[in-house]
Design an enzyme around this catalytic site. Sequence first.
Site, PDB file in Angstrom:
ATOM      1  N   ASN A  62      68.217  -3.929  15.508  1.00  9.02           N
ATOM      2  CA  ASN A  62      69.109  -5.043  16.135  1.00  9.02           C
ATOM      3  C   ASN A  62      68.624  -4.837  17.470  1.00  9.02           C
ATOM      4  O   ASN A  62      68.971  -3.827  17.887  1.00  9.02           O
ATOM      5  CB  ASN A  62      70.512  -4.397  15.821  1.00  9.02           C
ATOM      6  N   TYR A  68      83.540  -3.567  11.722  1.00  7.22           N
ATOM      7  CA  TYR A  68      84.530  -3.860  12.869  1.00  7.22           C
ATOM      8  C   TYR A  68      85.907  -3.687  12.666  1.00  7.22           C
ATOM      9  O   TYR A  68      86.973  -4.039  13.194  1.00  7.22           O
ATOM     10  CB  TYR A  68      84.211  -5.078  13.559  1.00  7.22           C
ATOM     11  N   GLU A  72      66.637  -3.695   8.818  1.00 12.20           N
ATOM     12  CA  GLU A  72      66.216  -4.331  10.259  1.00 12.20           C
ATOM     13  C   GLU A  72      66.447  -3.438  11.454  1.00 12.20           C
ATOM     14  O   GLU A  72      66.896  -2.429  11.523  1.00 12.20           O
ATOM     15  CB  GLU A  72      67.450  -5.473  10.186  1.00 12.20           C
ATOM     16  N   ASP A  93      68.421   0.087  11.090  1.00 12.57           N
ATOM     17  CA  ASP A  93      69.312   0.584  10.098  1.00 12.57           C
ATOM     18  C   ASP A  93      68.477   0.694   8.744  1.00 12.57           C
ATOM     19  O   ASP A  93      67.494   0.067   8.758  1.00 12.57           O
ATOM     20  CB  ASP A  93      70.267  -0.640   9.745  1.00 12.57           C
ATOM     21  N   ARG A 131      68.956  -0.582  17.749  1.00 18.07           N
ATOM     22  CA  ARG A 131      69.464   0.162  16.655  1.00 18.07           C
ATOM     23  C   ARG A 131      68.893  -0.453  15.308  1.00 18.07           C
ATOM     24  O   ARG A 131      68.542  -1.324  15.013  1.00 18.07           O
ATOM     25  CB  ARG A 131      71.024  -0.061  16.527  1.00 18.07           C
ATOM     26  N   GLU A 142      79.981 -13.869  15.631  1.00 19.90           N
ATOM     27  CA  GLU A 142      80.326 -12.539  16.140  1.00 19.90           C
ATOM     28  C   GLU A 142      81.084 -12.615  17.356  1.00 19.90           C
ATOM     29  O   GLU A 142      81.030 -11.870  18.027  1.00 19.90           O
ATOM     30  CB  GLU A 142      79.027 -11.737  16.135  1.00 19.90           C
ATOM     31  N   GLY A 160      76.091  -3.530  19.042  1.00 21.24           N
ATOM     32  CA  GLY A 160      77.480  -3.697  19.356  1.00 21.24           C
ATOM     33  C   GLY A 160      77.557  -2.418  20.523  1.00 21.24           C
ATOM     34  O   GLY A 160      77.259  -1.377  20.457  1.00 21.24           O
ATOM     35  N   SER A 192      75.076  -8.556  12.127  1.00 25.14           N
ATOM     36  CA  SER A 192      76.413  -7.649  11.650  1.00 25.14           C
ATOM     37  C   SER A 192      76.614  -8.014  10.238  1.00 25.14           C
ATOM     38  O   SER A 192      77.809  -8.150   9.918  1.00 25.14           O
ATOM     39  CB  SER A 192      77.757  -8.106  12.420  1.00 25.14           C
TER      40      SER A 192
END
Length: 323
Positions: free
Chosen positions: A278, A219, A276, A260, A258, A19, A282, A145
């Site tokens: 994070n 992205y 998960e 998900d 964050r 990443e 990002g 990601s």
Amino acid sequence: MSTDNPLHIAVLLGGWANEREVSLMSGHGVADALESRGHRVTQIDMDRDVAARIAEAAPDVVFNALHGVPGEDGTVQGMLDLMGIPYTHSGVATSVIAIDKQLTKQALVPHGIPMPGGRIVRSEDLFERDPMPRPYVLKPVNEGSSVGVAIVTEESNAGNPIARDAAGPWQDFSELLAEPFIRGRELTTAVIDSADGPRALGVTELIIDNGFYDFEHKYTEGRTQHVCPANIPAEIARLCEQYAIKAHQVLGCHGTSRTDYRWDDEAGEDGLFVLETNTQPGMTPLSLVPEQAKHTGIDYPQLCEMIVLEALRVHAAKGGHNG
């Protein structure tokens, strides 16, 4: 939230993980934002000499804009703890657990947070038989990601069983986490820390043009539609925010995180599963945390500064390390 005293902030970015490019985008954006708030910023591209370069810069605080290993797995956090330098986001123990999807399950599920069942499988065994009925998901245990995620279906062009020469994460990782595939919708909730404790910023639905929310969709502009706030029932939004805050607290996250989800909208509340959490979400122009913060009235420079000030608060409260 603001500070009257400009800080010297080192933004740690880049590195050598999968990443890297995302981290560079995050880091450059953060650096510009913090400079716009009047702070002095030194950008440091992560390399093997990073400790010496941070020591030479002698910042007041490090903004960790790295993604993946070693910036998200506790390695950099441990180094900064040894150096006695405050840093943003979560500490060593949290980072070690949260980047490992199986350890995350073991931490969160006993606290009433629903996650898909799953188990670690050897990639070698996938060429003999499926680990569970199709459709199922295979993912690396400790990448972010959606790097290396594959959905294996009855119609999968990987073969049945999976062929040795088929393209997929089994070519790159000796072990993978296998989980049942959950049909439905992609949701996500950001959490930020404040003086009053962790606060959920809302729920975004991610509508994908084709396939699933993988690295490319995350992205590449135009590949994913972000619906913020998500057009979902109030009780599902409430659960998303509740689970995100609970995960943030149970894992011991700091600054921002964050969480998900997949939500099977035909199953109601029973169809909501955490995938998960994070700990280094990002901070690119397409990223979800800045987007949700903006929706609540927090602009991007304010958000970056809030994360920095939380790092200083945590460092002081922990007696010189982030924990």
